[in-house]
Design an enzyme around this catalytic site. Structure first.
Site, PDB file in Angstrom:
ATOM      1  N   ASP A  66       0.837  -1.056   0.086  1.00 16.61           N
ATOM      2  CA  ASP A  66      -0.043  -0.122  -0.031  1.00 16.61           C
ATOM      3  C   ASP A  66       0.892   1.468   0.124  1.00 16.61           C
ATOM      4  OD1 ASP A  66       0.916  -0.486   2.502  1.00 16.61           O
ATOM      5  OD2 ASP A  66      -1.010  -1.142   3.247  1.00 16.61           O
ATOM      6  N   ASN A 135      -7.730  -3.195  14.132  1.00 13.09           N
ATOM      7  CA  ASN A 135      -9.301  -3.494  13.834  1.00 13.09           C
ATOM      8  C   ASN A 135      -9.275  -4.702  12.638  1.00 13.09           C
ATOM      9  OD1 ASN A 135      -8.132  -2.354  11.608  1.00 13.09           O
ATOM     10  ND2 ASN A 135      -9.317  -0.565  11.251  1.00 13.09           N
ATOM     11  N   HIS A 137      -7.608  -5.003  10.060  1.00 16.88           N
ATOM     12  CA  HIS A 137      -7.297  -4.647   8.367  1.00 16.88           C
ATOM     13  C   HIS A 137      -5.891  -5.451   8.217  1.00 16.88           C
ATOM     14  CE1 HIS A 137      -4.916  -0.801   9.520  1.00 16.88           C
ATOM     15  NE2 HIS A 137      -4.047  -1.645   9.406  1.00 16.88           N
ATOM     16  N   GLU A 142      -9.779  -1.818   5.321  1.00 16.92           N
ATOM     17  CA  GLU A 142     -10.569  -1.551   6.566  1.00 16.92           C
ATOM     18  C   GLU A 142     -11.731  -2.527   6.806  1.00 16.92           C
ATOM     19  OE1 GLU A 142      -8.653  -0.086   8.575  1.00 16.92           O
ATOM     20  OE2 GLU A 142      -7.758   1.941   7.764  1.00 16.92           O
TER      21      GLU A 142
HETATM   22  C1  F6R Z   1       1.303  -1.522   6.303  1.00 19.71           C
HETATM   23  C2  F6R Z   1       0.151  -2.207   6.096  1.00 19.71           C
HETATM   24  C3  F6R Z   1      -0.810  -2.439   7.479  1.00 19.71           C
HETATM   25  C4  F6R Z   1       0.156  -2.505   8.686  1.00 19.71           C
HETATM   26  C5  F6R Z   1      -0.993  -2.421  10.182  1.00 19.71           C
HETATM   27  C6  F6R Z   1      -0.046  -2.855  11.275  1.00 19.71           C
HETATM   28  O1  F6R Z   1       1.791  -1.678   4.950  1.00 19.71           O
HETATM   29  O2  F6R Z   1      -0.374  -2.976   5.158  1.00 19.71           O
HETATM   30  O3  F6R Z   1      -1.690  -3.716   7.426  1.00 19.71           O
HETATM   31  O4  F6R Z   1       0.747  -3.904   8.609  1.00 19.71           O
HETATM   32  O5  F6R Z   1      -1.455  -1.308   9.934  1.00 19.71           O
HETATM   33  O6  F6R Z   1       0.780  -1.615  11.602  1.00 19.71           O
HETATM   34  P1  F6R Z   1       1.974  -2.020  12.634  1.00 19.71           P
HETATM   35  O7  F6R Z   1       2.775  -3.033  12.091  1.00 19.71           O
HETATM   36  O8  F6R Z   1       2.682  -0.637  12.288  1.00 19.71           O
HETATM   37  O9  F6R Z   1       1.302  -2.188  13.892  1.00 19.71           O
END
Ligand code: F6R
Length: 260
Positions: A66, A135, A137, A142
């Site tokens: 992303d 959450n 994702h 989301e």
């Molecule tokens: C980032 C991504 C997100 C993160 C998620 C967890 O490329 O795709 O799904 O993996 O937001 O973020 P952290 O690891 O910072 O808790």
């Protein structure tokens, strides 16, 4: 779904790096799917150590999950910059083989379609590394994202913007939109490897591993993947019910008895 519970964050990274290293050893031109955020950092550190010990990652390709919309590629928190800093440089990847969605494109829908085409042209992703949001994702899909979704523009949930505000000077600076691979795109990867550490991820892990497949917990779509591995530390495993079973399966891996 394979669930592997290890002691702590360092062990999560070591285990995930071992899996990726096996894939690259078998296929030096493997296509990696890479995540940003905090969760995969120990995996990248462990892979960098393996590189120092002789693992050659120079021929792999990589696709980021992303990117934020509207953030300059040279902004230190753009995923272009993060992937370069945390992945390309320490692992010695060839930058020309690394792709990140273009969140600055004038036509974001076309950029999303182009990203899908680039993944397909590369032969698909061999192993997709994933983190998970509190959450549920994965990528930035989301809650209520279509389980069949492809790369597209999404609006970040308020909880995600708040969680990611730690990387910016203020919440206002966290972009509102992103381009993210869809859940259907992620499902197309040949292998999925989700890493999570800490109690803040425990509820999401319990939901996606032991709850129903539901767009309310997008990571639960991995229950539909033929080769999904969830690598978590004790804290992230703390709300799971079948922990004894997961440990038992790991203990007995590779010793299947004929006729058993
Ligand atoms: C980032 C991504 C997100 C993160 C998620 C967890 O490329 O795709 O799904 O993996 O937001 O973020 P952290 O690891 O910072 O808790």
């Amino acid at each position: 779904m394979e669930v592997v519970i290890v002691a702590g964050p360092v062990e999560v990274g070591a285990f995930a790096a071992g899996r990726i290293a096996e894939i690259v050893a078998a296929k030096p031109e493997a296509v990696l799917g890479v995540a940003t955020g905090s969760s995969p950092l120990e995996t990248y550190r462990a892979l960098a150590a393996r590189r120092d010990a002789g693992l050659d990652l120079s021929r792999v390709s990589a696709f980021a999950l992303d990117e934020y919309v509207g953030i300059a590629h040279d902004h230190p928190e753009s995923y272009h910059a993060v992937v370069d800093r945390e992945v390309v440089q320490p692992l010695g990847l060839d930058a020309a083989r690394v792709r990140v969605p273009n969140g600055l494109a004038a036509d974001l829908d076309a950029a999303a379609d182009d990203y899908e085409a680039q993944i397909a042209a590369a032969g698909g992703v061999d192993v997709q590394l994933l983190g998970i949001g509190g959450n549920g994702h994965i990528g930035f899909n989301e809650p209520t994202s279509s389980l069949a979704s492809r790369t597209r523009v999404k609006t970040l949930a308020p909880a995600t913007r708040e969680a990611n505000a730690r990387f910016f000077d203020s919440l206002d600076q966290v972009p509102m939109h992103c381009l993210t691979q869809g859940l259907g795109t992620i499902l197309d990867a040949k292998r999925a490897l989700l890493v999570a550490q800490g109690a803040s991820k425990a509820h999401a892990i319990a939901q996606i591993v032991e709850g129903p497949v539901s767009s309310m917990w997008p990571g639960s779509v991995l229950q539909l993947h033929r080769h999904a591995t969830i690598v978590i530390d004790e804290a992230a495993a703390s709300e799971l019910t079948l922990t004894d079973y997961y440990r038992y399966t790991v203990e007995h891996r590779g010793v299947v008895q004929p006729g058993a």
